[in-house]
Design a protein around this motif. Sequence first.
Motif, short mmCIF file in Angstrom:
data_model
loop_
_atom_site.label_atom_id
_atom_site.label_comp_id
_atom_site.label_asym_id
_atom_site.label_seq_id
_atom_site.Cartn_x
_atom_site.Cartn_y
_atom_site.Cartn_z
N ALA A 112 13.09 -10.08 -15.07
CA ALA A 112 14.24 -9.69 -15.87
C ALA A 112 14.33 -8.18 -16.08
O ALA A 112 15.36 -7.68 -16.53
N HIS A 113 13.27 -7.44 -15.75
CA HIS A 113 13.24 -6.01 -16.04
C HIS A 113 13.19 -5.11 -14.80
O HIS A 113 13.54 -3.94 -14.89
N ILE A 114 12.73 -5.62 -13.68
CA ILE A 114 12.61 -4.77 -12.49
C ILE A 114 13.90 -4.81 -11.69
O ILE A 114 14.37 -5.87 -11.29
N ARG A 115 14.44 -3.62 -11.46
CA ARG A 115 15.65 -3.50 -10.65
C ARG A 115 15.28 -3.39 -9.17
O ARG A 115 15.78 -4.12 -8.34
N LYS A 116 14.40 -2.44 -8.84
CA LYS A 116 13.97 -2.23 -7.45
C LYS A 116 12.45 -2.34 -7.39
O LYS A 116 11.74 -1.74 -8.19
N TYR A 117 11.99 -3.12 -6.42
CA TYR A 117 10.56 -3.33 -6.19
C TYR A 117 10.30 -2.89 -4.76
O TYR A 117 10.73 -3.55 -3.81
N VAL A 118 9.64 -1.75 -4.61
CA VAL A 118 9.44 -1.13 -3.30
C VAL A 118 7.95 -1.10 -3.00
O VAL A 118 7.14 -0.66 -3.83
N VAL A 119 7.59 -1.57 -1.81
CA VAL A 119 6.18 -1.62 -1.42
C VAL A 119 6.00 -0.86 -0.11
O VAL A 119 6.72 -1.08 0.86
N VAL A 120 5.02 0.03 -0.12
CA VAL A 120 4.69 0.83 1.05
C VAL A 120 3.34 0.36 1.58
O VAL A 120 2.37 0.25 0.84
N GLY A 121 3.30 0.07 2.88
CA GLY A 121 2.03 -0.29 3.51
C GLY A 121 1.56 -1.71 3.26
O GLY A 121 0.36 -1.99 3.35
N ALA A 122 2.47 -2.61 2.97
CA ALA A 122 2.08 -4.01 2.71
C ALA A 122 1.57 -4.66 3.99
O ALA A 122 2.15 -4.47 5.06
N PRO A 123 0.48 -5.44 3.89
CA PRO A 123 0.06 -6.22 5.05
C PRO A 123 1.17 -7.18 5.44
O PRO A 123 2.04 -7.52 4.62
N ALA A 124 1.17 -7.64 6.68
CA ALA A 124 2.26 -8.48 7.21
C ALA A 124 2.55 -9.70 6.33
O ALA A 124 3.71 -10.01 6.05
N PHE A 125 1.51 -10.40 5.86
CA PHE A 125 1.73 -11.59 5.03
C PHE A 125 2.40 -11.22 3.72
O PHE A 125 3.28 -11.93 3.24
N ALA A 126 2.00 -10.10 3.13
CA ALA A 126 2.60 -9.66 1.86
C ALA A 126 4.03 -9.19 2.07
O ALA A 126 4.91 -9.47 1.25
N GLU A 127 4.29 -8.51 3.18
CA GLU A 127 5.64 -8.04 3.46
C GLU A 127 6.60 -9.22 3.59
O GLU A 127 7.71 -9.20 3.06
N ALA A 128 6.15 -10.28 4.24
CA ALA A 128 6.99 -11.48 4.38
C ALA A 128 7.29 -12.09 3.01
O ALA A 128 8.42 -12.50 2.74
N MET A 129 6.29 -12.16 2.15
CA MET A 129 6.49 -12.73 0.80
C MET A 129 7.44 -11.85 -0.03
O MET A 129 8.26 -12.37 -0.78
N ILE A 130 7.32 -10.54 0.11
CA ILE A 130 8.19 -9.62 -0.63
C ILE A 130 9.63 -9.80 -0.19
O ILE A 130 10.54 -9.89 -1.02
N LYS A 131 9.84 -9.88 1.11
CA LYS A 131 11.21 -10.06 1.61
C LYS A 131 11.78 -11.41 1.17
O LYS A 131 12.94 -11.50 0.79
N LEU A 132 10.97 -12.45 1.19
CA LEU A 132 11.43 -13.77 0.75
C LEU A 132 11.77 -13.76 -0.73
O LEU A 132 12.81 -14.29 -1.14
N SER A 133 10.92 -13.16 -1.55
CA SER A 133 11.19 -13.13 -2.98
C SER A 133 12.48 -12.37 -3.28
O SER A 133 13.20 -12.71 -4.22
N GLY A 134 12.78 -11.35 -2.47
CA GLY A 134 14.02 -10.61 -2.65
C GLY A 134 15.26 -11.46 -2.41
O GLY A 134 16.33 -11.16 -2.93
N SER A 142 12.26 8.78 -1.41
CA SER A 142 13.65 9.22 -1.26
C SER A 142 14.62 8.10 -1.61
O SER A 142 15.63 8.31 -2.29
N TYR A 143 14.30 6.90 -1.15
CA TYR A 143 15.13 5.73 -1.44
C TYR A 143 15.26 5.53 -2.95
O TYR A 143 16.36 5.31 -3.47
N LEU A 144 14.17 5.64 -3.66
CA LEU A 144 14.20 5.47 -5.12
C LEU A 144 14.89 6.64 -5.82
O LEU A 144 15.57 6.45 -6.83
N ALA A 145 14.73 7.84 -5.29
CA ALA A 145 15.42 9.00 -5.87
C ALA A 145 16.92 8.85 -5.73
O ALA A 145 17.68 9.13 -6.68
#
Length: 133
Positions: free
Chosen positions: A81-103, A123-126
């Motif tokens: 309810a509080h996070i607008r943007k959740y950005v992850v740098v360098g996520a392992p492949a399995f974590a990247e897939a979960m992040i994209k799915l949760s989005g 830059s994206y967040l700025a």
Amino acid sequence: MNAAPDGSVIQRDAPRPDLLAFEIKDKITKPDIEWMSAVTDHAMQAHQKIDMLLIMSHYEGSEFGAKFDGYANSVKARSVAHIRKYVVVGAPAFAEAMIKLSGLIMPVDTKTFDLADEASAWSYLAEAGPAGA
């Protein structure tokens, strides 16, 4: 910068108070996830919306106890309810897939970047401006 008790997580300096930036440098311990959760909880109480940046420079997983910490899980549940943007740098492949799915299923804008593209994540967040705007 502030560091968690066992040093697996450090809080990076951010250009605005509603942006939390953490670097994961090792295997996450229970004391460190509790520290990170407390910092996040405090930010969520101070700001209606926040953005979060995780930089996984040397992520080696989490200790068993860290994954099932009650306080950390309660903060995680409330963060939707509080996070607008959740950005992850360098996520392992399995974590990247979960992040994209949760989005796709949660009301949080998620994005991942390769570790070499950390500057692009900042830059994206700025460009996004304040989370409460």
